[in-house]
Enzyme design. Structure first.
Site, PDB file in Angstrom:
ATOM      1  N   SER A 121     -58.174  -6.934 -39.203  1.00 45.02           N
ATOM      2  CA  SER A 121     -57.484  -7.489 -38.034  1.00 45.02           C
ATOM      3  C   SER A 121     -57.911  -6.845 -36.711  1.00 45.02           C
ATOM      4  O   SER A 121     -57.081  -6.623 -35.828  1.00 45.02           O
ATOM      5  CB  SER A 121     -55.969  -7.421 -38.208  1.00 45.02           C
ATOM      6  N   GLY A 158     -57.078  -9.858 -42.474  1.00 43.92           N
ATOM      7  CA  GLY A 158     -56.600 -11.225 -42.305  1.00 43.92           C
ATOM      8  C   GLY A 158     -55.087 -11.340 -42.184  1.00 43.92           C
ATOM      9  O   GLY A 158     -54.540 -12.432 -42.233  1.00 43.92           O
ATOM     10  N   GLY A 184     -63.613  -9.862 -39.083  1.00 46.96           N
ATOM     11  CA  GLY A 184     -63.572 -11.137 -39.791  1.00 46.96           C
ATOM     12  C   GLY A 184     -63.137 -12.260 -38.859  1.00 46.96           C
ATOM     13  O   GLY A 184     -63.911 -12.773 -38.057  1.00 46.96           O
ATOM     14  N   GLU A 209     -62.828  -8.608 -50.699  1.00 52.17           N
ATOM     15  CA  GLU A 209     -62.710  -9.950 -51.280  1.00 52.17           C
ATOM     16  C   GLU A 209     -63.662 -10.120 -52.461  1.00 52.17           C
ATOM     17  O   GLU A 209     -63.375 -10.855 -53.402  1.00 52.17           O
ATOM     18  CB  GLU A 209     -62.934 -11.016 -50.188  1.00 52.17           C
ATOM     19  N   HIS A 256     -67.288  -5.767 -50.310  1.00 53.67           N
ATOM     20  CA  HIS A 256     -66.130  -6.197 -49.513  1.00 53.67           C
ATOM     21  C   HIS A 256     -64.926  -6.383 -50.446  1.00 53.67           C
ATOM     22  O   HIS A 256     -65.077  -6.788 -51.594  1.00 53.67           O
ATOM     23  CB  HIS A 256     -66.464  -7.497 -48.779  1.00 53.67           C
ATOM     24  N   ASN A 272     -68.238 -10.551 -39.775  1.00 50.66           N
ATOM     25  CA  ASN A 272     -68.235 -11.047 -41.151  1.00 50.66           C
ATOM     26  C   ASN A 272     -67.608 -12.430 -41.113  1.00 50.66           C
ATOM     27  O   ASN A 272     -66.393 -12.561 -41.038  1.00 50.66           O
ATOM     28  CB  ASN A 272     -67.433 -10.084 -42.031  1.00 50.66           C
ATOM     29  N   TRP A 273     -68.463 -13.434 -41.154  1.00 50.40           N
ATOM     30  CA  TRP A 273     -67.955 -14.805 -41.028  1.00 50.40           C
ATOM     31  C   TRP A 273     -67.321 -15.334 -42.311  1.00 50.40           C
ATOM     32  O   TRP A 273     -66.765 -16.436 -42.319  1.00 50.40           O
ATOM     33  CB  TRP A 273     -69.089 -15.747 -40.595  1.00 50.40           C
ATOM     34  N   LYS A 274     -67.479 -14.600 -43.396  1.00 51.45           N
ATOM     35  CA  LYS A 274     -66.925 -15.052 -44.682  1.00 51.45           C
ATOM     36  C   LYS A 274     -67.424 -16.473 -44.992  1.00 51.45           C
ATOM     37  O   LYS A 274     -68.544 -16.806 -44.621  1.00 51.45           O
ATOM     38  CB  LYS A 274     -65.396 -14.956 -44.669  1.00 51.45           C
ATOM     39  N   GLU A 329     -61.868  -0.469 -44.801  1.00 52.60           N
ATOM     40  CA  GLU A 329     -61.089  -1.689 -44.604  1.00 52.60           C
ATOM     41  C   GLU A 329     -59.835  -1.636 -45.478  1.00 52.60           C
ATOM     42  O   GLU A 329     -59.883  -2.009 -46.649  1.00 52.60           O
ATOM     43  CB  GLU A 329     -61.922  -2.917 -44.981  1.00 52.60           C
TER      44      GLU A 329
HETATM   45  P1  PGA Z   1     -60.249  -9.663 -40.527  1.00 52.84           P
HETATM   46  O1  PGA Z   1     -61.324  -9.380 -41.699  1.00 52.84           O
HETATM   47  O2  PGA Z   1     -60.858  -9.120 -39.260  1.00 52.84           O
HETATM   48  O3  PGA Z   1     -60.067 -11.144 -40.511  1.00 52.84           O
HETATM   49  O4  PGA Z   1     -59.009  -8.919 -40.896  1.00 52.84           O
HETATM   50  C1  PGA Z   1     -62.053  -8.191 -41.742  1.00 52.84           C
HETATM   51  C2  PGA Z   1     -62.941  -8.209 -42.957  1.00 52.84           C
HETATM   52  O5  PGA Z   1     -62.517  -8.728 -44.000  1.00 52.84           O
HETATM   53  O6  PGA Z   1     -64.085  -7.723 -42.929  1.00 52.84           O
END
Ligand code: PGA
Length: 250
Positions: free
Chosen positions: A214, A174, A235, A98, A96, A10-12, A168
């Site tokens: 993470s 993050g 991510g 976010e 997600h 997931n490159w966001k 998640e």
């Molecule tokens: P992260 O993000 O690996 O940077 O914690 C995971 C995600 O939000 O899918």
């Protein structure tokens, strides 16, 4: 049949098309002989096409990070499942945390998107997970049950086979704080048990539940060793080709 693990990037909101192309150039040779897991890369919309072109013939699948539920319409700024299909995307991340946190997505909306993704034969990766305050208040199970029921509402077992769920925990995203493999496995068992009640034993037994939060090269092996963990949604550590390849090749 054992569940085939799925490792998704997931490159966001990172990478221009040129940077995305550069990633693929470096990443694909590192996973060229990898067949054990399904590999999916989810760039932002502007890079999906170039990444699909780069991935041709590689076995790496490409997905989006979000979509609207409608086929088309007056929805400024949105992207439809038909548009994703038309450019060759095969997967889509839905709900997600976010999206839930910053764009007010709730289970009802995510449920509409999930139904639409299934209708259009996009493989949905649906995210659930508790925030820190909920975990500390002992409400993790309650939150997971509410989200699982909410996103799956009205979905028939006959349509549910493609669904992938990503657990998640929001406090692990993050932050560098990973759920221990045991914490993740417990949460996955709660989700699988509820899916068993909602959609039956066969769907539950074949459902892939990914862990996200993470995931890094140095913890991927321990997480993937849990039989309840069927893959990862990555991510930050998916932005670098070496690092993501190390996770894929755990
Ligand atoms: P992260 O993000 O690996 O940077 O914690 C995971 C995600 O939000 O899918």
């Amino acid at each position: 049949m054992p569940r085939k693990p799925l490792i998704a990037a997931n490159w966001k909101m990172y990478k221009t098309p040129a940077q995305a192309q550069e990633f693929m150039k470096n990443f694909l040779p590192l996973v060229a002989n990898h067949h054990r897991d399904e590999i999916v890369v989810c760039p932002s919309f502007t890079s999906i096409s170039v990444v699909i072109a780069a991935a041709t013939g590689s076995g790496v699948a490409i997905g989006a990070q979000n979509m609207h539920f409608a086929d088309e319409g007056a929805y400024t700024g949105e992207t439809s499942p038909l548009m994703l299909k038309a450019i060759g995307a095969t997967h889509v991340i839905l709900g997600h945390s976010e999206r839930r946190q910053y764009f007010a997505e709730n289970d009802e909306l995510i449920n509409k998107k999930l139904k639409s993704a299934l209708h259009h034969a996009l493989i949905p990766i649906v995210c659930v997970g508790e925030v820190l305050a909920e975990r500390e208040a002992g409400k993790t199970e309650q939150v997971l049950l509410r989200q699982t029921r909410g996103v799956l509402a009205g979905i028939a077992a006959s349509a549910a086979a493609p669904i992938v769920i990503a657990y998640e925990p929001v406090w692990a995203i993050g932050t560098g704080k990973t759920a221990t493999p045991q914490i993740a496995a417990e949460a996955h068992a709660v989700i699988r048990n509820e899916v068993n009640k909602l959609l039956g034993a066969e769907i539950a037994a074949n459902l892939r539940i990914l862990y996200g939060g993470s995931v890094k090269p140095d913890n991927a092996t321990a997480l993937m060793a849990e039989t309840e963990i069927d893959g990862a949604l990555v991510g930050g550590a998916s932005l670098d080709p070496q690092s993501f390849a190390k996770i894929v090749n755990y």
